[in-house]
Scaffold this motif. Structure first.
Motif, PDB file in Angstrom:
ATOM      1  N   MET A  41       0.707  -1.360   0.110  1.00 38.30           N
ATOM      2  CA  MET A  41       0.065   0.165   0.019  1.00 38.30           C
ATOM      3  C   MET A  41       1.120   1.326  -0.014  1.00 38.30           C
ATOM      4  N   GLY A  42       0.584   2.133  -0.874  1.00 42.54           N
ATOM      5  CA  GLY A  42       1.276   3.484  -0.875  1.00 42.54           C
ATOM      6  C   GLY A  42       0.683   4.408   0.163  1.00 42.54           C
ATOM      7  N   ASP A  43       1.343   5.377   0.342  1.00 44.83           N
ATOM      8  CA  ASP A  43       1.145   6.568   1.354  1.00 44.83           C
ATOM      9  C   ASP A  43      -0.448   6.949   1.149  1.00 44.83           C
ATOM     10  N   SER A  44      -0.577   7.378   0.025  1.00 45.38           N
ATOM     11  CA  SER A  44      -1.997   7.822  -0.450  1.00 45.38           C
ATOM     12  C   SER A  44      -3.154   6.775  -0.292  1.00 45.38           C
ATOM     13  N   SER A  45      -3.075   5.636  -0.726  1.00 43.75           N
ATOM     14  CA  SER A  45      -3.841   4.597  -0.577  1.00 43.75           C
ATOM     15  C   SER A  45      -4.072   4.170   1.067  1.00 43.75           C
ATOM     16  N   SER A  46      -3.081   4.415   1.701  1.00 42.44           N
ATOM     17  CA  SER A  46      -2.791   3.994   3.465  1.00 42.44           C
ATOM     18  C   SER A  46      -3.966   5.003   3.999  1.00 42.44           C
ATOM     19  N   ALA A  47      -3.574   6.238   3.584  1.00 41.62           N
ATOM     20  CA  ALA A  47      -4.311   7.854   4.148  1.00 41.62           C
ATOM     21  C   ALA A  47      -5.898   7.467   3.706  1.00 41.62           C
ATOM     22  N   SER A  48      -6.279   6.966   2.604  1.00 39.81           N
ATOM     23  CA  SER A  48      -7.331   6.973   2.124  1.00 39.81           C
ATOM     24  C   SER A  48      -8.083   5.855   3.078  1.00 39.81           C
ATOM     25  N   TYR A  49      -7.428   4.767   3.252  1.00 42.66           N
ATOM     26  CA  TYR A  49      -8.173   3.526   4.030  1.00 42.66           C
ATOM     27  C   TYR A  49      -8.306   4.143   5.308  1.00 42.66           C
ATOM     28  N   ILE A  50      -7.361   4.523   5.971  1.00 45.01           N
ATOM     29  CA  ILE A  50      -7.347   5.287   7.468  1.00 45.01           C
ATOM     30  C   ILE A  50      -8.543   6.291   7.358  1.00 45.01           C
ATOM     31  N   HIS A  51      -8.749   7.234   6.455  1.00 47.49           N
ATOM     32  CA  HIS A  51      -9.777   8.140   6.336  1.00 47.49           C
ATOM     33  C   HIS A  51     -11.248   7.262   6.507  1.00 47.49           C
ATOM     34  N   MET A  52     -11.406   6.349   5.472  1.00 49.51           N
ATOM     35  CA  MET A  52     -12.359   5.440   5.468  1.00 49.51           C
ATOM     36  C   MET A  52     -12.870   4.688   6.908  1.00 49.51           C
ATOM     37  N   VAL A  53     -11.903   4.227   7.523  1.00 43.15           N
ATOM     38  CA  VAL A  53     -12.155   3.773   8.714  1.00 43.15           C
ATOM     39  C   VAL A  53     -12.542   4.756   9.838  1.00 43.15           C
ATOM     40  N   HIS A  54     -11.790   5.883   9.558  1.00 46.57           N
ATOM     41  CA  HIS A  54     -12.467   7.109  10.513  1.00 46.57           C
ATOM     42  C   HIS A  54     -13.734   7.329  10.154  1.00 46.57           C
ATOM     43  N   HIS A  55     -14.145   7.337   9.245  1.00 45.06           N
ATOM     44  CA  HIS A  55     -15.640   7.608   8.771  1.00 45.06           C
ATOM     45  C   HIS A  55     -16.561   6.600   9.193  1.00 45.06           C
ATOM     46  N   LEU A  56     -16.204   5.304   9.204  1.00 48.22           N
ATOM     47  CA  LEU A  56     -17.028   4.391   9.627  1.00 48.22           C
ATOM     48  C   LEU A  56     -17.080   4.185  11.183  1.00 48.22           C
ATOM     49  N   ILE A  57     -15.894   4.648  11.899  1.00 54.61           N
ATOM     50  CA  ILE A  57     -16.114   4.772  13.254  1.00 54.61           C
ATOM     51  C   ILE A  57     -17.153   5.873  13.727  1.00 54.61           C
ATOM     52  N   GLU A  58     -17.097   6.812  12.899  1.00 53.41           N
ATOM     53  CA  GLU A  58     -17.744   8.162  13.144  1.00 53.41           C
ATOM     54  C   GLU A  58     -19.363   7.637  13.030  1.00 53.41           C
ATOM     55  N   LYS A  59     -19.619   6.731  11.949  1.00 51.32           N
ATOM     56  CA  LYS A  59     -21.082   6.237  11.739  1.00 51.32           C
ATOM     57  C   LYS A  59     -21.467   5.375  13.065  1.00 51.32           C
ATOM     58  N   CYS A  60     -20.320   4.447  13.558  1.00 49.39           N
ATOM     59  CA  CYS A  60     -20.530   3.818  14.893  1.00 49.39           C
ATOM     60  C   CYS A  60     -20.886   4.548  16.037  1.00 49.39           C
ATOM     61  N   LEU A  61     -20.272   5.710  16.223  1.00 47.82           N
ATOM     62  CA  LEU A  61     -20.435   6.683  17.210  1.00 47.82           C
ATOM     63  C   LEU A  61     -21.963   7.276  16.962  1.00 47.82           C
ATOM     64  N   ILE A  62     -22.603   7.374  15.709  1.00 47.37           N
ATOM     65  CA  ILE A  62     -23.989   7.827  15.841  1.00 47.37           C
ATOM     66  C   ILE A  62     -24.846   6.938  16.346  1.00 47.37           C
ATOM     67  N   PHE A  63     -24.452   5.492  15.937  1.00 44.47           N
ATOM     68  CA  PHE A  63     -25.236   4.599  16.631  1.00 44.47           C
ATOM     69  C   PHE A  63     -25.017   4.279  18.091  1.00 44.47           C
ATOM     70  N   ARG A  64     -24.464   4.904  18.723  1.00 45.50           N
ATOM     71  CA  ARG A  64     -23.840   4.981  20.210  1.00 45.50           C
ATOM     72  C   ARG A  64     -22.956   3.479  20.612  1.00 45.50           C
ATOM     73  N   MET A  65     -22.322   3.130  19.697  1.00 46.78           N
ATOM     74  CA  MET A  65     -21.545   1.701  19.967  1.00 46.78           C
ATOM     75  C   MET A  65     -20.226   2.043  20.692  1.00 46.78           C
ATOM     76  N   SER A  66     -20.144   0.956  21.482  1.00 40.77           N
ATOM     77  CA  SER A  66     -18.799   0.862  22.201  1.00 40.77           C
ATOM     78  C   SER A  66     -17.617   0.718  21.451  1.00 40.77           C
ATOM     79  N   LYS A  67     -16.399   0.858  21.620  1.00 45.87           N
ATOM     80  CA  LYS A  67     -15.517   0.419  20.794  1.00 45.87           C
ATOM     81  C   LYS A  67     -15.274  -1.017  20.318  1.00 45.87           C
ATOM     82  N   GLU A  68     -15.667  -1.787  21.140  1.00 43.77           N
ATOM     83  CA  GLU A  68     -15.577  -3.182  20.955  1.00 43.77           C
ATOM     84  C   GLU A  68     -16.745  -3.692  20.142  1.00 43.77           C
ATOM     85  N   GLU A  69     -18.187  -3.070  20.156  1.00 44.48           N
ATOM     86  CA  GLU A  69     -19.160  -3.198  19.105  1.00 44.48           C
ATOM     87  C   GLU A  69     -18.721  -2.695  17.843  1.00 44.48           C
TER      88      GLU A  69
END
Length: 74
Positions: A1-29
């Protein structure tokens, strides 16, 4: 993985975590949901979550408190 694809992957995970927060999930959930539905390894979700916690300490403290209040009310 190059730097830009790593950064975009991390950004995607960040975005998905924000969605989990909206659903009031714990870290484990959140780790379980992203593993099951987005095929993201729990260690990746955990690492990104931990970084978000470091950057947004007050938010995550309030989030944890409000989740524990919700737990007591149910």
């Amino acid at each position: 993985m190059g730097d830009s694809s790593s950064a975009s992957y991390i950004h995607m995970v960040h975005h998905l975590i924000e969605k989990c927060l909206i659903f009031r999930m714990s870290k484990e959930e959140c780790m379980e949901a992203l593993s099951k539905h987005a095929n993201i390894k729990p260690v990746i979700t955990s690492t990104v979550w931990n970084e978000l916690e470091k950057e947004n300490k007050e938010f995550f403290e309030e989030y944890a408190q409000s989740r524990s209040k919700d737990d007591r009310m149910s």
